[in-house]
Design an enzyme around this catalytic site. Structure first.
Site, mmCIF file in Angstrom:
data_model
loop_
_atom_site.group_PDB
_atom_site.id
_atom_site.type_symbol
_atom_site.label_atom_id
_atom_site.label_comp_id
_atom_site.label_asym_id
_atom_site.label_seq_id
_atom_site.Cartn_x
_atom_site.Cartn_y
_atom_site.Cartn_z
ATOM 1 N N ASN A 208 -7.357 -3.613 2.201
ATOM 2 C CA ASN A 208 -8.167 -4.071 3.341
ATOM 3 C C ASN A 208 -8.473 -2.886 4.251
ATOM 4 O O ASN A 208 -8.093 -1.751 3.944
ATOM 5 C CB ASN A 208 -7.439 -5.194 4.089
ATOM 6 C CG ASN A 208 -6.092 -4.730 4.587
ATOM 7 O OD1 ASN A 208 -6.009 -3.852 5.435
ATOM 8 N ND2 ASN A 208 -5.019 -5.294 4.042
ATOM 9 N N HIS A 209 -9.112 -3.158 5.371
ATOM 10 C CA HIS A 209 -9.640 -2.063 6.198
ATOM 11 C C HIS A 209 -8.673 -1.565 7.272
ATOM 12 O O HIS A 209 -9.082 -0.814 8.154
ATOM 13 C CB HIS A 209 -10.928 -2.517 6.898
ATOM 14 C CG HIS A 209 -11.997 -2.927 5.944
ATOM 15 N ND1 HIS A 209 -12.627 -2.029 5.111
ATOM 16 C CD2 HIS A 209 -12.533 -4.145 5.669
ATOM 17 C CE1 HIS A 209 -13.505 -2.666 4.371
ATOM 18 N NE2 HIS A 209 -13.473 -3.967 4.689
#
Ligand code: PMT
Length: 395
Positions: free
Chosen positions: A207-208
């Site tokens: 994820n970011h």
């Protein structure tokens, strides 16, 4: 600044022992009461008479003197700070392994006050993996380890390993006593960043998360005297010196690292964006592009926050985050209850400037008995202090 402060200056066997004489003067001039412990080896470099004359106190070297037993436990309790300068390679190794073979070690092992040390040794010894392991262990144990300087060494070689100058040690002592000390003696676990879940040797699910939120929290705790362990996934954020950093890749690894010493932490803050699912099987070889559709089975990862909630001790404070895109409040409250957390910090990707990768965030904190506090958009560093304020007020 150091008026009424009690410092136990411990001098060990190193040529840098002469610097401790000037350090003693600096501490005294600023008002500190200083008592001296020396190892026998230190007396080969500087006489105990020098220290007893300047400190106007008996210098303590052995467990017994003239049939009197030195009460090491009381010495450690007398001091507001134990300052080991210079700290030889041998003393560092003994401390890291909890070996009690001289008075200094006995004082260290029974001390209840914070401990700071200024290493001094030859470059090869300093760089040796064994020494670096010992230093990491001491940082993990909550010892403030000062830097070493570069320059001419006792061996005649040039390099890193010299004890920093007495003025610099003195500055560190001033800094230590002038900072807010709300979390001195507290052990804190923070998680940060993403986890990466491998599909094959080339690809992964992640994820970011940049780790900024978790790192800001870890930095704030350490600035306020906490002993911080930061377990984080892959990230490029720089971490403050003095933090015990544990780098992991997968959710399973983060789970194992966090659970290892979970019961020893006073405060746990879980800001990591842990993958909820991981490929059920990792292919050992790169998956070839042969089909139009590729199905990858995912299995649930262990929920670290929920497990910490199950094992929560009475005085432990447990805080989780909730990253939501819809029904933020409802989901945050569910997490508060289901994961047995004391607080859940909600941030929503619906809010401009909030969430992943940004230097800012917008949070609401939810607690037991309907507690709720909303914060405007702020830097993650400022919010970290808001979170610390809340924790310090928690009964
Ligand atoms: O890292 P940044 O770029 O600064 O971004 C910050 C952040 C958005 C990542 C951070 O503020 C944040 O919200 N972190 C939690 C993200 C998340 O995974 O939220 P969640 O609602 O899915 O999880 C709830 C809580 O359970 C979190 O505390 C999470 O760490 C924890 N969790 C989740 C899954 C899992 N398997 N184990 C967990 O412990």
């Amino acid at each position: 600044m150091l008026k009424a402060k009690k410092i136990l200056l411990c001098v060990t066997g190193s040529i840098a022992a002469y610097k401790a004489v000037y350090l003693l003067r600096l501490l005294q001039r600023d008002g500190a009461s200083v008592r001296i412990v020396m190892t026998k080896e230190a007396t080969n470099f500087v006489s105990s008479l020098t220290f007893s004359t300047l400190s106007k106190e008996r210098v303590l070297i052995d467990f017994t003197e003239n049939d009197n037993w030195e009460n090491h436990a009381l010495l450690g309790r007398w001091a507001d700070l134990i300052l080991i300068a210079p700290a030889s390679c041998n003393t560092i190794a003994l401390m890291a392994h909890g070996i009690c073979n001289n008075l200094l070690q006995a004082v260290y092992l029974s001390a209840t006050c914070p401990v700071m040390l200024a290493p001094a040794m030859d470059e090869d010894m300093w760089k040796h993996p064994a020494t670096q392991r010992n230093i990491q262990q001491l940082i993990h144990d909550g010892i403030k380890v000062l830097d070493v300087a570069e320059g001419e060494l006792a061996s005649g070689l040039f390099g890193k390993g010299r004890m920093i100058e007495p003025e610099e040690v003195f500055k560190e002592v001033i800094h230590f006593f002038s900072k807010k000390e709300r979390f001195v003696g507290k052990k804190i676990l923070v998680t940060a960043g993403p986890t990466v879940e491998p599909i094959d040797p080339v690809r992964f699910i992640s994820n970011h998360s940049s780790g900024k939120m978790g790192v800001a929290i870890a930095d704030a705790f350490v600035a306020e005297g906490g002993v911080v362990t930061l377990v984080h996934g892959p990230m490029t954020e720089k971490v403050e010196k003095g933090i015990n950093e544990v780098s992991v890749q997968t959710a399973q690894e983060m789970y194992s690292s966090c659970l290892k010493e979970l019961s020893t932490f006073d405060i746990i803050v879980m800001a990591a964006a842990v993958a909820d699912y991981s490929p059920a099987e990792k292919s050992n070889e790169k998956i070839k592009k042969t089909q139009d559709f590729l199905r990858i089975d995912l299995k649930k990862t262990p929920d670290i926050l929920a497990e910490a909630g199950k094992r929560k001790k009475e005085n432990q404070i447990l805080i989780g985050f909730a990253l939501e895109t819809e029904n933020g409040v409802e989901n945050a409250l569910k997490k508060l209850d289901k994961k047995n957390a004391d607080f859940i910090i909600l941030n929503s990707l619906r809010d401009q400037g909030a969430g992943f990768g940004k230097d800012t965030n917008k949070i609401s904190i939810f607690g037991k008995k309907g507690f709720r506090k909303d914060f405007p958009l702020k830097s993650k560093r400022e919010l970290a202090y808001d979170i610390l304020n809340l924790i310090s007020q928690h009964p």
